[in-house]
Design a protein around this motif. Structure first.
Motif, PDB file in Angstrom:
ATOM      1  N   ASP A 288      -3.263  -2.662   5.977  1.00 25.80           N
ATOM      2  CA  ASP A 288      -3.822  -3.904   6.507  1.00 25.80           C
ATOM      3  C   ASP A 288      -5.193  -4.251   5.937  1.00 25.80           C
ATOM      4  OD1 ASP A 288      -1.578  -4.037   8.024  1.00 25.80           O
ATOM      5  OD2 ASP A 288      -2.533  -3.418   9.912  1.00 25.80           O
ATOM      6  N   ARG A 289      -6.007  -3.233   5.620  1.00 23.80           N
ATOM      7  CA  ARG A 289      -7.400  -3.517   5.297  1.00 23.80           C
ATOM      8  C   ARG A 289      -7.789  -3.209   3.851  1.00 23.80           C
ATOM      9  NH1 ARG A 289     -10.260  -3.909  10.324  1.00 23.80           N
ATOM     10  NH2 ARG A 289     -12.073  -4.483   9.081  1.00 23.80           N
ATOM     11  N   PHE A 290      -7.087  -2.293   3.221  1.00 19.25           N
ATOM     12  CA  PHE A 290      -7.514  -1.894   1.871  1.00 19.25           C
ATOM     13  C   PHE A 290      -6.805  -2.734   0.810  1.00 19.25           C
ATOM     14  CE2 PHE A 290     -10.070   2.046   2.348  1.00 19.25           C
ATOM     15  CZ  PHE A 290     -10.028   2.153   3.722  1.00 19.25           C
ATOM     16  N   VAL A 291      -7.376  -2.735  -0.362  1.00 19.26           N
ATOM     17  CA  VAL A 291      -6.863  -3.564  -1.459  1.00 19.26           C
ATOM     18  C   VAL A 291      -6.066  -2.723  -2.459  1.00 19.26           C
ATOM     19  CG1 VAL A 291      -7.608  -4.949  -3.459  1.00 19.26           C
ATOM     20  CG2 VAL A 291      -8.783  -5.184  -1.242  1.00 19.26           C
ATOM     21  N   TYR A 292      -6.549  -1.514  -2.663  1.00 12.56           N
ATOM     22  CA  TYR A 292      -6.016  -0.636  -3.712  1.00 12.56           C
ATOM     23  C   TYR A 292      -5.708   0.717  -3.082  1.00 12.56           C
ATOM     24  CZ  TYR A 292      -6.685   2.695  -7.595  1.00 12.56           C
ATOM     25  OH  TYR A 292      -6.562   3.728  -8.491  1.00 12.56           O
ATOM     26  N   ALA A 293      -4.662   1.366  -3.526  1.00  9.35           N
ATOM     27  CA  ALA A 293      -4.340   2.680  -2.963  1.00  9.35           C
ATOM     28  C   ALA A 293      -3.853   3.641  -4.035  1.00  9.35           C
ATOM     29  CB  ALA A 293      -3.280   2.553  -1.870  1.00  9.35           C
ATOM     30  N   VAL A 294      -4.185   4.901  -3.815  1.00 11.92           N
ATOM     31  CA  VAL A 294      -3.645   5.999  -4.612  1.00 11.92           C
ATOM     32  C   VAL A 294      -2.781   6.808  -3.655  1.00 11.92           C
ATOM     33  CG1 VAL A 294      -4.167   8.050  -5.960  1.00 11.92           C
ATOM     34  CG2 VAL A 294      -5.789   6.125  -5.945  1.00 11.92           C
ATOM     35  N   LEU A 295      -1.516   6.974  -3.994  1.00 10.01           N
ATOM     36  CA  LEU A 295      -0.604   7.750  -3.153  1.00 10.01           C
ATOM     37  C   LEU A 295      -0.384   9.089  -3.837  1.00 10.01           C
ATOM     38  CD1 LEU A 295       1.367   7.939  -0.756  1.00 10.01           C
ATOM     39  CD2 LEU A 295       3.039   6.682  -2.124  1.00 10.01           C
ATOM     40  N   LEU A 296      -0.753  10.155  -3.119  1.00 12.39           N
ATOM     41  CA  LEU A 296      -0.724  11.496  -3.706  1.00 12.39           C
ATOM     42  C   LEU A 296       0.344  12.371  -3.071  1.00 12.39           C
ATOM     43  CD1 LEU A 296      -4.291  13.082  -3.952  1.00 12.39           C
ATOM     44  CD2 LEU A 296      -2.860  12.268  -5.823  1.00 12.39           C
ATOM     45  N   ALA A 297       0.929  13.231  -3.878  1.00 12.17           N
ATOM     46  CA  ALA A 297       1.763  14.327  -3.362  1.00 12.17           C
ATOM     47  C   ALA A 297       1.730  15.411  -4.441  1.00 12.17           C
ATOM     48  CB  ALA A 297       3.182  13.864  -3.078  1.00 12.17           C
ATOM     49  N   GLY A 298       0.582  16.057  -4.555  1.00 17.94           N
ATOM     50  CA  GLY A 298       0.398  17.067  -5.600  1.00 17.94           C
ATOM     51  C   GLY A 298       0.103  16.468  -6.965  1.00 17.94           C
ATOM     52  N   THR A 299       0.460  15.214  -7.115  1.00 20.21           N
ATOM     53  CA  THR A 299       0.089  14.427  -8.289  1.00 20.21           C
ATOM     54  C   THR A 299       0.102  12.973  -7.827  1.00 20.21           C
ATOM     55  OG1 THR A 299       0.516  14.074 -10.649  1.00 20.21           O
ATOM     56  CG2 THR A 299       2.460  14.112  -9.190  1.00 20.21           C
TER      57      THR A 299
END
Ligand SMILES: Nc1ncnc2c1ncn2[C@@H]1O[C@H](COP(=O)(O)OP(=O)(O)OP(=O)(O)O)[C@@H](O)[C@H]1O
Length: 257
Positions: free
Chosen positions: A212-223
């Motif tokens: 809802d609030r952020f513009v950019y995301a990094v989704l991690l799962a060990g990489t």
């Protein structure tokens, strides 16, 4: 051989990681991390518990030695641009019995500009006072750190980062000890900072807030599973790949990550 950092305009990318690998005691927890966090974005690092979010932040900042790969800030090694990068550690990483007052913590935000042994200037005092006011801790200036609540301490460490007037703010779970109202206030504060051109990168476990609030995301799962605009990075497919379920489809309002 590691991939080189592409030639970048020094201010286009706030943080660039290439083939970063890090872990503990010979165990790799993060590998092959490539990332380009655009300067000026409001960014979150998300992923399941133990996916390496804190490890990524620490390895990027050199607080944990990477076993491979490299990190650049505004196109340079951190040592060259230290005053432009502020860090708010996870609260359980902060020693509670540190004999220091709130205002002394916030003043540390000026040391990258001044050096440890130089007196603070009137300009430094203004930056410290403004940061304490923005985070609502001006009334706690002379309170010892170990007498503050978890939420108050979190605000004080955010004030330290604001006092630094950095161009990139890296925060590790900045809202863990604060109530919902304070979280909303601090989020708005970070958004306003971002509107002035500051890059924010926050490890955050609440996927709904991030969506809802952020513009950019990094989704991690060990990489890195995905990186980019929130809507793309946190697509149902990507979330399923990272979490093994589709977390945003769950009825709960938050998902611990
Ligand atoms: N100091 C340490 N020594 C040994 N192992 C560690 C250390 N810190 C983290 N780890 C391990 O590294 C892995 C990644 O931890 P990390 O704290 O980066 O995950 P995280 O995504 O931030 O997790 P969380 O959402 O629970 O905060 C975990 O398996 C954790 O147990």
């Amino acid at each position: 051989m590691t991939m080189a950092h592409p030639q970048q305009h020094e201010d286009a990318v706030a943080l660039s990681l290439r083939d970063l690998r890090a872990g503990y005691n010979g165990r790799t927890v993060l590998r092959g991390v490539d990332l380009d966090v655009p300067h000026g974005t409001f960014g979150a690092v998300v992923g399941p518990n133990g996916s390496g979010k804190s490890t990524l932040v620490k390895a990027a900042l050199g607080l944990l030695a990477a076993t491979r790969g490299s990190a650049r800030f505004f196109g340079s090694p951190l040592a060259r641009v230290r005053s432009r990068v502020a860090y708010v550690p996870q609260q359980d990483a902060v020693a509670e019995d540190f004999p220091i007052t709130a205002v002394q913590v916030v003043e540390m935000g000026r040391y990258p500009h001044r050096g440890w042994f130089r007196r603070l200037t009137a300009g430094d005092d203004v930056a410290v006072a403004e940061a304490m006011e923005a985070t609502g801790v001006q009334g706690l200036a002379n309170t010892p750190l170990d007498e503050l609540s978890g939420g108050q301490r979190q605000r004080v460490f955010l004030a330290r980062a604001l006092a630094q007037r950095a161009d990139l703010l890296i925060l590790d779970e900045p809202f863990t000890a604060v109530d919902a109202r304070t979280e909303a206030d601090l989020l708005s504060l970070l958004e306003r900072l971002c509107a002035t051109g500051v890059t924010v990168l926050a490890v955050h476990h609440d996927l709904r807030t991030v969506r809802d609030r952020f513009v950019y995301a990094v989704l991690l799962a060990g990489t890195v599973v995905a990186e980019g605009p929130v809507g793309d990075a946190l697509s149902a497919d990507n979330l399923e790949r990272a979490y093994g379920i589709a977390p945003l489809a769950q009825p709960a309002t938050t998902v611990e990550a």
